[in-house]
Structures are given as structure tokens and as C-alpha cells.
Design a protein around this motif. Structure first.
Motif, PDB file in Angstrom:
ATOM      1  N   ILE A   1      13.014  61.140  22.533  1.00 44.07           N
ATOM      2  CA  ILE A   1      11.990  60.091  22.561  1.00 44.07           C
ATOM      3  C   ILE A   1      10.908  60.450  23.585  1.00 44.07           C
ATOM      4  CG2 ILE A   1      11.539  57.678  23.173  1.00 44.07           C
ATOM      5  CD1 ILE A   1      14.324  57.005  22.070  1.00 44.07           C
ATOM      6  N   VAL A   2      11.355  60.875  24.773  1.00 42.56           N
ATOM      7  CA  VAL A   2      10.385  61.240  25.817  1.00 42.56           C
ATOM      8  C   VAL A   2       9.512  62.405  25.352  1.00 42.56           C
ATOM      9  CG1 VAL A   2      10.141  62.146  28.157  1.00 42.56           C
ATOM     10  CG2 VAL A   2      11.835  60.378  27.674  1.00 42.56           C
ATOM     11  N   VAL A   3      10.161  63.424  24.783  1.00 44.07           N
ATOM     12  CA  VAL A   3       9.403  64.591  24.324  1.00 44.07           C
ATOM     13  C   VAL A   3       8.379  64.178  23.268  1.00 44.07           C
ATOM     14  CG1 VAL A   3       9.591  66.743  23.011  1.00 44.07           C
ATOM     15  CG2 VAL A   3      11.191  66.272  24.874  1.00 44.07           C
ATOM     16  N   PHE A   4       8.805  63.340  22.323  1.00 41.74           N
ATOM     17  CA  PHE A   4       7.889  62.946  21.250  1.00 41.74           C
ATOM     18  C   PHE A   4       6.758  62.059  21.782  1.00 41.74           C
ATOM     19  CE2 PHE A   4       9.804  64.006  16.935  1.00 41.74           C
ATOM     20  CZ  PHE A   4      10.514  65.059  17.452  1.00 41.74           C
ATOM     21  N   LEU A   5       7.033  61.318  22.836  1.00 42.06           N
ATOM     22  CA  LEU A   5       5.972  60.503  23.436  1.00 42.06           C
ATOM     23  C   LEU A   5       4.979  61.377  24.202  1.00 42.06           C
ATOM     24  CD1 LEU A   5       7.917  57.380  24.772  1.00 42.06           C
ATOM     25  CD2 LEU A   5       6.071  57.368  23.082  1.00 42.06           C
ATOM     26  N   LYS A   6       5.513  62.393  24.873  1.00 40.02           N
ATOM     27  CA  LYS A   6       4.658  63.210  25.756  1.00 40.02           C
ATOM     28  C   LYS A   6       3.880  64.279  24.986  1.00 40.02           C
ATOM     29  CE  LYS A   6       5.878  61.382  29.708  1.00 40.02           C
ATOM     30  NZ  LYS A   6       4.915  60.477  30.333  1.00 40.02           N
ATOM     31  N   ALA A   7       4.498  64.830  23.950  1.00 38.01           N
ATOM     32  CA  ALA A   7       3.836  65.942  23.236  1.00 38.01           C
ATOM     33  C   ALA A   7       2.767  65.379  22.302  1.00 38.01           C
ATOM     34  CB  ALA A   7       4.876  66.753  22.462  1.00 38.01           C
ATOM     35  N   ARG A   8       1.808  64.697  22.892  1.00 35.12           N
ATOM     36  CA  ARG A   8       0.826  63.939  22.131  1.00 35.12           C
ATOM     37  C   ARG A   8       0.059  64.823  21.131  1.00 35.12           C
ATOM     38  NH1 ARG A   8      -1.401  61.106  26.580  1.00 35.12           N
ATOM     39  NH2 ARG A   8       0.612  60.088  26.771  1.00 35.12           N
ATOM     40  N   ALA A   9      -0.238  66.040  21.542  1.00 39.19           N
ATOM     41  CA  ALA A   9      -1.032  66.931  20.696  1.00 39.19           C
ATOM     42  C   ALA A   9      -0.343  67.166  19.353  1.00 39.19           C
ATOM     43  CB  ALA A   9      -1.258  68.253  21.410  1.00 39.19           C
TER      44      ALA A   9
ATOM     45  N   TYR B   1      10.058  62.905  11.551  1.00 36.85           N
ATOM     46  CA  TYR B   1       8.942  63.660  12.134  1.00 36.85           C
ATOM     47  C   TYR B   1       8.756  65.002  11.440  1.00 36.85           C
ATOM     48  CZ  TYR B   1       7.474  60.731  16.041  1.00 36.85           C
ATOM     49  OH  TYR B   1       6.925  59.737  16.789  1.00 36.85           O
ATOM     50  N   THR B   2       9.869  65.648  11.087  1.00 33.07           N
ATOM     51  CA  THR B   2       9.757  66.949  10.420  1.00 33.07           C
ATOM     52  C   THR B   2       8.986  66.797   9.118  1.00 33.07           C
ATOM     53  OG1 THR B   2      11.886  67.569  11.366  1.00 33.07           O
ATOM     54  CG2 THR B   2      11.064  68.926   9.571  1.00 33.07           C
ATOM     55  N   THR B   3       9.327  65.758   8.355  1.00 29.69           N
ATOM     56  CA  THR B   3       8.627  65.513   7.094  1.00 29.69           C
ATOM     57  C   THR B   3       7.121  65.332   7.341  1.00 29.69           C
ATOM     58  OG1 THR B   3      10.559  64.523   6.052  1.00 29.69           O
ATOM     59  CG2 THR B   3       8.408  63.894   5.169  1.00 29.69           C
ATOM     60  N   ALA B   4       6.793  64.483   8.323  1.00 25.10           N
ATOM     61  CA  ALA B   4       5.382  64.215   8.604  1.00 25.10           C
ATOM     62  C   ALA B   4       4.655  65.477   9.071  1.00 25.10           C
ATOM     63  CB  ALA B   4       5.272  63.115   9.654  1.00 25.10           C
ATOM     64  N   LEU B   5       5.308  66.229   9.948  1.00 28.75           N
ATOM     65  CA  LEU B   5       4.650  67.412  10.498  1.00 28.75           C
ATOM     66  C   LEU B   5       4.423  68.479   9.438  1.00 28.75           C
ATOM     67  CD1 LEU B   5       6.413  67.594  13.979  1.00 28.75           C
ATOM     68  CD2 LEU B   5       3.976  67.189  13.553  1.00 28.75           C
TER      69      LEU B   5
ATOM     70  N   GLY C   1       1.382  62.895  18.284  1.00 29.64           N
ATOM     71  CA  GLY C   1       0.557  61.702  18.338  1.00 29.64           C
ATOM     72  C   GLY C   1       1.040  60.674  19.339  1.00 29.64           C
ATOM     73  N   GLY C   2       1.970  61.056  20.195  1.00 28.56           N
ATOM     74  CA  GLY C   2       2.434  60.157  21.254  1.00 28.56           C
ATOM     75  C   GLY C   2       3.005  58.865  20.724  1.00 28.56           C
ATOM     76  N   ALA C   3       2.688  57.774  21.410  1.00 34.15           N
ATOM     77  CA  ALA C   3       3.262  56.481  21.047  1.00 34.15           C
ATOM     78  C   ALA C   3       2.743  55.991  19.700  1.00 34.15           C
ATOM     79  CB  ALA C   3       2.967  55.452  22.132  1.00 34.15           C
ATOM     80  N   ASP C   4       1.514  56.347  19.377  1.00 35.85           N
ATOM     81  CA  ASP C   4       0.971  55.896  18.093  1.00 35.85           C
ATOM     82  C   ASP C   4       1.606  56.661  16.933  1.00 35.85           C
ATOM     83  OD1 ASP C   4      -0.820  54.486  16.328  1.00 35.85           O
ATOM     84  OD2 ASP C   4      -1.833  56.429  16.075  1.00 35.85           O
ATOM     85  N   GLY C   5       2.006  57.892  17.167  1.00 30.18           N
ATOM     86  CA  GLY C   5       2.718  58.647  16.143  1.00 30.18           C
ATOM     87  C   GLY C   5       1.825  59.331  15.133  1.00 30.18           C
ATOM     88  N   LEU C   6       2.362  59.552  13.968  1.00 23.25           N
ATOM     89  CA  LEU C   6       1.689  60.328  12.926  1.00 23.25           C
ATOM     90  C   LEU C   6       1.456  59.468  11.687  1.00 23.25           C
ATOM     91  CD1 LEU C   6       3.974  63.498  13.142  1.00 23.25           C
ATOM     92  CD2 LEU C   6       1.676  63.276  14.109  1.00 23.25           C
ATOM     93  N   HIS C   7       0.340  59.702  11.036  1.00 24.69           N
ATOM     94  CA  HIS C   7       0.051  58.994   9.789  1.00 24.69           C
ATOM     95  C   HIS C   7       0.011  60.007   8.654  1.00 24.69           C
ATOM     96  CE1 HIS C   7      -1.225  55.184  11.728  1.00 24.69           C
ATOM     97  NE2 HIS C   7      -1.419  56.012  12.740  1.00 24.69           N
TER      98      HIS C   7
END
Ligand SMILES: Nc1ncnc2c1ncn2[C@@H]1O[C@H](COP(=O)(O)OP(=O)(O)OP(=O)(O)O)[C@@H](O)[C@H]1O
Ligand SMILES: [Mg+2]
Lengths: 326, 245
Positions: free
Chosen positions: A142-150, A81-85, A153-159
């Protein structure tokens, strides 16, 4: 001359170095003889290298320091996630794709987390606090990454932009380099004064402390190095996936596979996780064809079985067979 | 008593586990280069005294002073760095390390000593306990007696000011005890340090120590020269039961 080389290699300290260098050379030239873009072998080895990196991290904290961490998947995912962000938010203004700055930062983010949770969890003398605590951290993340959608990207994640993809080459060689780096880091740490302290802690914390070892410091250090390795592995995997979500990078398999590789190969040995990674990646690659996704419970059961019937792993088999002969 | 000569001072130490009061207002001194015997019946609280001094446990009340400074509640590794080392009643050597590695661990982490290297100190202490010929074997292959000697070597490798020995003779044969006493005597001749020695063999303590403290149910019931203590009615009562009425 040959004799000299032979006896040099037979010295146990040199055997590991010799096989690592030899292995590195062989793996370095394999792409010259294969169709890198189409070959399954290249993908298999790439995955094995990533597993080696995570497994060596776990090996250091659990195998050498004796602290059973169940947080490797959290660190791996956090690295990805750090890389993507960093990339998506244009934070470092560097190249992003296979960018060493990004990869190092992706290792450091888990280090910060490891230090923050490691200090309270590792200052308890009882190991189960640490095991359950680190397991809890993975679930919380996992919960935090699912909830912090803004942000995530939530369950769909980051592209991240996949148009940069050209070849499997950089994946393969970066994976190889990281695997060698992980082996070297763990090798040199365990052979230094720090390794001495870790072994003492693994055997008897109270005694180590009364001989002057600051146990919390060394446990947190091993935990943080393990987190760093998982984090850079996650970063490399993020470049491969381009689509990062909790399902793909925070999956419990990123926790159980590396543990299984360590216990199967031999925990607390430098080559155990390497052997285990090759072995298990091969098995799971075949398995995936049939089961699509191995359920974490399967690997959990396997870990228990291996620890019960082969407590010293493949590396230890040799000694066990030899001593049976006596 | 000349107080500048005191290296360790316990001041009204209390310690209990649950409802069990194990140490009751314990006052105790150790002087420089003194060999102090600590005796008392099973469960009197002797090992607890060591655990409190080395910060394995924190006392409920009271303070510990070492070389004039308060060390109550200091982390165990810092207590070691200040100059207090110890052995355990149930020997705690590192079984998966070689004999030399065990002593090296203690000399590497036991504190800084600019005048002597860690390896030099380790080899020297091994020599002192006569384990040099066994330096490369794993501690797990040592006899109990040698493991006790190894643990003493580990305690001495950090060049302590004070070392705490918890029943070093327990389980040893007469010959082994003899050797152990010789080693301790030799160590005390070659180096200057204080010892607190817990032992069930009262005769050995009375023979060897400069001073003896007797604990009974966590209370200090006698403190003095061996011959004074030996004739103290409280000591006789604790060891031989009710005095004849
Ligand atoms: N961690 C602990 N938790 C609960 N009780 C304890 C603990 N440590 C010691 N005790 C109790 O404190 C009392 C004193 O124990 P301690 O080990 O200090 O005695 P001791 O004088 O060393 O005895 P021994 O001669 O048998 O070694 C005993 O009743 C013991 O059961
Ligand atoms: Mg005791």
C-alpha cells in the motif's frame, strides 16, 4: 435408473461435483431471466463469484496447508494494478478489455511476489512469522503504491478507459467461470498427491518432513496458487471499477471478507468457501446499505467469533448436530 | 571392524541447548542389518541423537555419515530419501488421516522405489504390522499400541536402510509389547534393514539387540555386546547409582 443416479450422488465425492455442476447450470441461465443491466441480483452474484475466487485461494493455503496468510488483499490489489498498468502502458499489444493474456499475467505477478516472500517466511517452522510477514507485505505494498506516484498515480490511482463498457454480461460470466475454475483448481490439487502432502503439513510439519515431504516446496506452492487466484480476481474487479486506487483494491476488506467466508462456510472443505461467500456477500450487501462501509474491525471480530463458536463452519454444523444426537 | 559394513557413522557429535551440553563428542556406528540398542537414564540425550541424525537439529560440531556420504545438515526430507526413517517418542501419526493414508503418505513421499508401487508397499507394510483390518479408520480412533504399530509401518513403508525407533514400547501392556516385538522380529526376517532402538526397558534391549550403546549425560559410557555391557561397571553405576564403596 433413478436409484442409480441417487446413489451416485450420495457418494460423497460425487455430491460436490454434482452440486457444482448443477449450480453452474443454474447460474449460467439466470441472466436469461433477469434484466442483466439493471438487476441488483446480477451485481450481487458477480461480487459473490469474485469472493469465491479469493476465498478458495485462502482456503488452499490456510485451510488445507494450515498456513495463515494475511496477504490476500495485497495479491488482489497487485492483480488489479497489473491489469491497469499493462493496459495503460500498452504492454502486451492484445485486446486488454477482458483479455485472457492480461488476466493471466495479473495472476502471475502476485505469484512472483508470493514466491519471493514465501520462501523466507515459510521456511520458519513457526506459523506466526508467516501471518505477520504476509500482513506486513500488504502494508508495504500500500505504501509503495501510494508513494510511486509516477507509476501508480498515488492515492488517486489509475483510470482505465471506461468507454469500452457495454454490458454486465461479460462480468457475470467471467466471474462465474473464474469461480468454477477456482473451485476446480483447489478440488483437484487437494485430491492429488499434493493435497496429501498439504494435509500432512497442516497436521504436523516435523513428522511430514521426516516422512520425506519437502514441506517448503508444498507450502510455497499452495501460497502461490492462492496468490494467483487473488490476482485474477483483482484483474476482473479492475475491469469493473475502471478506477483503481489503494483504497478500492488494497482495502483490508479484501483480506478479511474472504477469510470470514472460509471460516463461516468451513475451512479446508471444498464447498465451505462457496457457501460462506454467498452468505457473507448477502449480509454485507445489506450491511452496506446501512453502514456504507463495513469497518475491517467488524469483520475481524466476526472472524474471531465464528472461529470460537463455530470452528468447523456451516459445513461442519451437520456433523456436529448429528454427533450431538448420539 | 569392517568399515564397508557400516551404514551410519557419527563422528564426534556435539550438541547443546543454551548452556546445556546434551551430546558430548559422541562417536557411534551402526552396521548393516544390525539391531543396535540405545539406552541411558532420562535426559541422557537419546532422543537428541535421533533428532540430530534426522536433521531435526543440526549438531554444533561433528559429522554424520550415511552409506559413506556426509549427511550433516541435509534437509530432513532428504535424509528420509537417503534411507533413514524414524518414529517419535510422542507418537506422531496423522490423526485426521486414515490408517492407510498415513502409510500411503510415507510410501509416496519416502523415496523412489522403481520395483514396487506406492500402494503395494503401503498395503504390504500394513500387513506386516497386522493393521490391514483397520486400514480405513482414522488414526485418531486407534489405541496407543496400534498407533505405535502404525508409526512403525510408516517408517518401514519407505523401505529404509536404517530405521530409528524411539521408545516404541513406552506405555504398552505386556501383551501389546509382546506383539510389538513379534512384529519387529517378523519385519527383520522379511526385509533387511538396520535399527537403532531407544528403550527404557533395559531387559528387552539386552535380550533383543545385537549391540548396545549406553549414554549418560550425553557421553557414551559403554558400547558392546549385551552381555559385555550388562557387566560393565559404568553401566551398572549409571543405572543403579553409586557403586558400593
Ligand atoms: N529442543 C530442546 N530445547 C532445549 N532443551 C532440550 C531440547 N531437546 C532436548 N533438550 C534437553 O536435552 C536433554 C536430553 O534430552 P533428550 O530428549 O535427548 O533425552 P532422552 O535421553 O531422550 O530422555 P528420555 O529418556 O526422557 O526421553 C534434556 O535435558 C532435555 O531437556
Ligand atoms: Mg527421549
Amino acid at each position: 435408473m433413478i436409484d442409480k443416479i441417487y446413489s451416485y450422488i450420495k457418494d460423497k465425492r460425487h455430491t460436490n461435483i454434482f452440486f457444482t455442476v448443477l449450480g453452474a447450470l443454474i447460474f449460467a441461465i439466470i441472466p436469461l431471466f433477469t434484466d442483466v443491466e439493471a438487476s441488483y441480483l446480477i451485481y450481487f452474484l458477480f461480487l459473490t463469484f469474485i469472493h469465491i475466487v479469493i476465498a478458495q485461494g485462502w482456503n488452499l493455503i490456510a485451510g488445507y496447508a494450515g498456513q495463515i496468510s494475511l496477504g490476500q488483499n495485497a495479491f488482489f490489489g497487485l492483480g488489479a494494478y497489473t491489469t491497469a498498468l499493462i493496459w495503460l502502458h500498452d504492454i502486451t499489444k492484445t485486446g486488454y478489455y477482458f483479455d485472457p493474456v492480461v488476466m493471466i499475467l495479473s495472476g502471475l505477478a502476485p505469484v512472483v511476489l508470493a514466491i519471493i516472500i514465501g520462501i523466507p517466511l515459510l521456511s520458519r517452522l513457526r506459523g506466526d512469522y508467516f501471518a505477520f510477514g504476509t500482513l506486513g507485505i500488504g502494508q508495504i505494498i500500500i505504501v509503495v503504491f501510494l508513494k510511486a506516484r509516477a507509476i501508480t498515480g498515488g492515492a488517486d490511482g489509475l483510470h482505465i478507459p471506461s468507454t469500452v463498457y457495454e454490458s454486465m454480461m461479460p462480468y457475470y460470466y467471467t466471474g462465474l467461470l473464474l469461480a468454477l475454475f477456482a473451485i476446480a483448481v483447489v478440488y483437484f490439487i487437494t485430491r492429488s498427491r499434493i493435497g496429501f502432502a498439504l494435509r500432512a503439513i497442516r497436521e504436523d510439519e516435523m513428522s511430514a518432513a521426516s516422512h520425506g515431504v519437502f514441506i517448503l516446496k508444498y507450502k510455497v506452492l499452495a501460497f502461490a496458487v492462492g496468490a494467483f487466484l487473488a490476482g485474477i480476481a483483482g484483474s476482473l474487479y479492475a475491469y469493473y471499477l475502471f478506477h483503481i486506487n489503494p483504497d478500492s483494491v488494497l482495502n483490508m476488506n479484501w483480506l478479511f471478507y474472504p477469510i470470514l467466508m472460509c471460516v463461516l462456510g468451513g475451512t479446508g472443505t471444498i464447498m465451505g468457501p462457496v457457501i460462506g461467500a454467498f452468505f457473507m456477500t448477502a449480509i454485507f450487501s445489506f450491511g452496506d446499505v446501512y453502514f456504507a462501509q463495513t469497518h475491517p474491525i467488524v469483520s475481524g471480530v466476526l472472524i474471531i467469533l465464528v472461529m470460537k463458536f463455530m470452528p468447523t463452519g456451516i459445513i461442519g454444523l451437520k456433523d456436529r448436530i448429528l454427533s450431538r444426537g448420539k | 571392524m569392517d568399515s564397508s559394513n557400516v551404514v551410519l557413522r557419527l563422528d564426534k557429535i556435539c550438541k547443546s541447548f543454551g548452556g546445556l551440553q546434551v551430546l558430548v563428542d559422541l562417536d557411534m556406528n551402526v552396521e548393516r542389518d544390525e539391531m543396535l540398542g540405545l539406552i541411558g537414564p532420562n535426559g541422557a540425550g537419546k532422543s537428541t541423537v535421533f533428532n540430530v541424525i534426522t536433521s531435526i537439529y543440526r549438531p554444533d560440531r561433528g559429522d554424520i555419515f550415511f552409506l559413506g556420504e556426509k549427511i550433516t545438515g541435509l534437509a530432513p526430507h532428504k535424509v528420509c530419501h537417503r534411507g533413514i526413517s524414524r518414529t517419535y517418542q510422542l507418537v506422531k501419526t496423522f490423526l485426521k488421516m486414515t490408517v492407510l493414508e498415513n502409510v500411503m503418505l510415507a510410501s509416496v513421499y519416502g523415496g523412489k522405489h522403481p520395483d514396487k508401487g506406492t500402494m503395494e508397499r503401503a498395503l504390504e507394510t500394513l500387513e506386516l504390522v497386522e493393521l490391514t483390518p483397520r486400514k480405513d479408520i482414522l488414526a485418531t480412533h486407534l489405541t496407543l499400541s496400534n498407533r505405535r504399530l502404525l508409526e512403525i509401518a510408516m517408517a518401514l513403508a519407505s523401505m529404509p536402510v536404517l530405521t530409528l525407533l524411539d521408545e516404541p514400547m513406552a506405555g504398552l501392556t505386556t501383551v501389546e509389547i509382546h506383539k510389538l516385538l513379534e512384529v519387529i522380529k517378523r519385519a527383520r526376517d522379511e526385509r533387511k534393514f538396520s535399527i537403532i532402538w531407544i528403550e527404557h526397558r533395559v531387559d528387552a534391549i539386552l535380550d533383543f539387540c545385537d549391540r548396545v550403546v549406553v549414554l549418560d549425560y550425553g557421553v557414551k559410557i559403554a558400547d558392546g555386546k549385551p552381555d559385555e555391557v550388562a557387566n560393565d561397571p559404568k553401566f551398572i553405576e549409571a543405572y543403579l547409582g553409586e557403586p558400593a564403596a
